[in-house]
Design an enzyme around this catalytic site. Structure first.
Site, short mmCIF file in Angstrom:
data_model
loop_
_atom_site.label_atom_id
_atom_site.label_comp_id
_atom_site.label_asym_id
_atom_site.label_seq_id
_atom_site.Cartn_x
_atom_site.Cartn_y
_atom_site.Cartn_z
N GLU A 116 64.22 38.88 -46.69
CA GLU A 116 63.17 39.13 -45.69
C GLU A 116 63.13 40.62 -45.30
O GLU A 116 62.65 40.97 -44.23
CB GLU A 116 63.39 38.28 -44.43
CG GLU A 116 63.46 36.78 -44.64
CD GLU A 116 62.14 36.13 -45.07
OE1 GLU A 116 61.16 36.86 -45.31
OE2 GLU A 116 62.11 34.89 -45.18
N HIS A 142 67.32 30.43 -38.06
CA HIS A 142 66.79 29.09 -38.35
C HIS A 142 67.13 28.17 -37.18
O HIS A 142 68.03 27.34 -37.26
CB HIS A 142 67.37 28.58 -39.67
CG HIS A 142 66.87 29.31 -40.88
ND1 HIS A 142 67.26 29.01 -42.15
CD2 HIS A 142 65.97 30.33 -41.00
CE1 HIS A 142 66.65 29.81 -43.02
NE2 HIS A 142 65.87 30.63 -42.34
N GLU A 170 62.98 29.86 -17.30
CA GLU A 170 63.44 31.13 -17.89
C GLU A 170 62.56 31.64 -19.02
O GLU A 170 62.61 32.81 -19.39
CB GLU A 170 64.88 30.98 -18.41
CG GLU A 170 65.86 30.55 -17.34
CD GLU A 170 65.69 31.31 -16.04
OE1 GLU A 170 65.94 32.53 -16.04
OE2 GLU A 170 65.28 30.70 -15.03
O1 2HA Z 1 67.97 34.70 -45.59
O2 2HA Z 1 66.38 32.98 -43.97
O3 2HA Z 1 63.90 33.33 -44.64
C1 2HA Z 1 67.27 33.58 -46.04
C2 2HA Z 1 66.18 33.26 -45.13
C3 2HA Z 1 64.83 33.34 -45.66
ZN ZN Z 2 64.66 32.10 -43.04
#
Ligand code: 2HA
Ligand code: ZN
Length: 275
Positions: A116, A142, A170
């Site tokens: 990314e 994530h 918040e």
């Molecule tokens: O680093 O999170 O979005 C791997 C990822 C791709």
């Molecule tokens: Zn990712």
């Protein structure tokens, strides 16, 4: 001293560990970059040397030409940053045109910046300009509940921001401008980078549909704290609906209550997202 003891590196490593412990970084999921300031570079200088030729980035970000970044590696695990820093993280210098980088520390065994990287660089370019050079950290995580909100419901930036704001006091304090929502876009693509950077002109955090969240702010703590607060609000929303057997929550914060919070903190909420 070793480079691990430099302040910016210590803080960088800490975020990777904290995010992993939160459950936000399965396998190679998530990535982090930090735009070093002159003092960081001076402290790390004894350890820096050119290790690769200039490598084309695939996008052009002249606004961050000449800048130096600490960044996690493609395919590398956040979980392992604290175990083997130079294998999982690198320091890269950007050329003056902002379209190529070279490694000046780390990325042992021919590693390279996160998949990314284009998103990180275009976001850094937008946010450093809008913040008058203050924003330095871009963090992608994530986060399960923020991601689940986008798979359970069809949301746009306004709907998502309202759900999060109304779930916990918040949230609007952390993100009075709201949160951007980007519809499904191929992970690691230039399209994802360009669309996210565009949304970052209006928001400091953007949720990637079916994927996770990315945020930019001044310090590691601000950036981590912003994502943590958004994810907490998403978690509370999910718990609340589960408690109601799936029905909408009975007692979400009202628009008036959100305005009261903002008045109390001297914040200007995004009025387009209130009614
Ligand atoms: O680093 O999170 O979005 C791997 C990822 C791709
Ligand atoms: Zn990712």
């Amino acid at each position: 001293m070793s480079i691990e003891q430099a302040n910016c590196i210590r803080r960088f490593m800490r975020i990777c560990e904290d995010g992993y412990k939160k459950g936000w970084h399965e396998a190679n999921g998530g990535n982090l970059s930090y735009r070093m300031d002159a003092e960081d570079i001076a402290v790390c200088k004894p350890y820096l040397s050119v290790k690769t030729p200039w490598i084309s980035i695939g996008v052009s970000a002249p606004g961050i030409g000449g800048e130096v970044f600490v960044v996690t590696g493609a395919g590398k695990y956040m979980r392992k940053v604290g175990i083997d820093l130079s294998d999982n993280v690198g320091i890269v210098e950007i050329n003056s045109a902002g379209d190529a980088y070279r490694v000046i520390w780390g990325f042992e065994d021919a590693g390279r910046p996160t998949s990314e990287f284009e998103s990180h660089l275009l976001i850094h370019e937008v946010c450093s300009e809008l913040s008058g050079d203050a924003d330095r950290v871009v963090y992608h995580a994530h986060t399960p509940y923020l991601a689940a909100l986008t798979t359970a419901f069809q949301v746009d930036s306004r709907v998502l921001s309202r759900v999060l704001w109304k779930s916990n006091t918040e949230c609007i304090i952390a993100a009075p401008e709201g949160v951007g929502l980007l519809e499904f876009t191929q992970p690691g693509s230039i399209e994802l980078a360009q669309k996210t950077a565009e949304l970052m002109k209006d928001f400091r955090a953007v949720v990637w549909e079916g994927h996770g969240v990315v945020a930019c702010s001044e310090t590691f703590d601000d950036t981590f704290g912003l994502i943590d607060t958004l994810e907490k609000a998403a978690t509370i929303y999910a718990i609340t609906r589960a408690m109601r057997g799936g029905d909408e929550a009975a007692n979400l914060l009202s628009d008036d209550q959100l305005r009261v919070i903002c008045e109390g903190y001297g914040l200007e909420p995004n009025e387009d997202f209130l009614s």
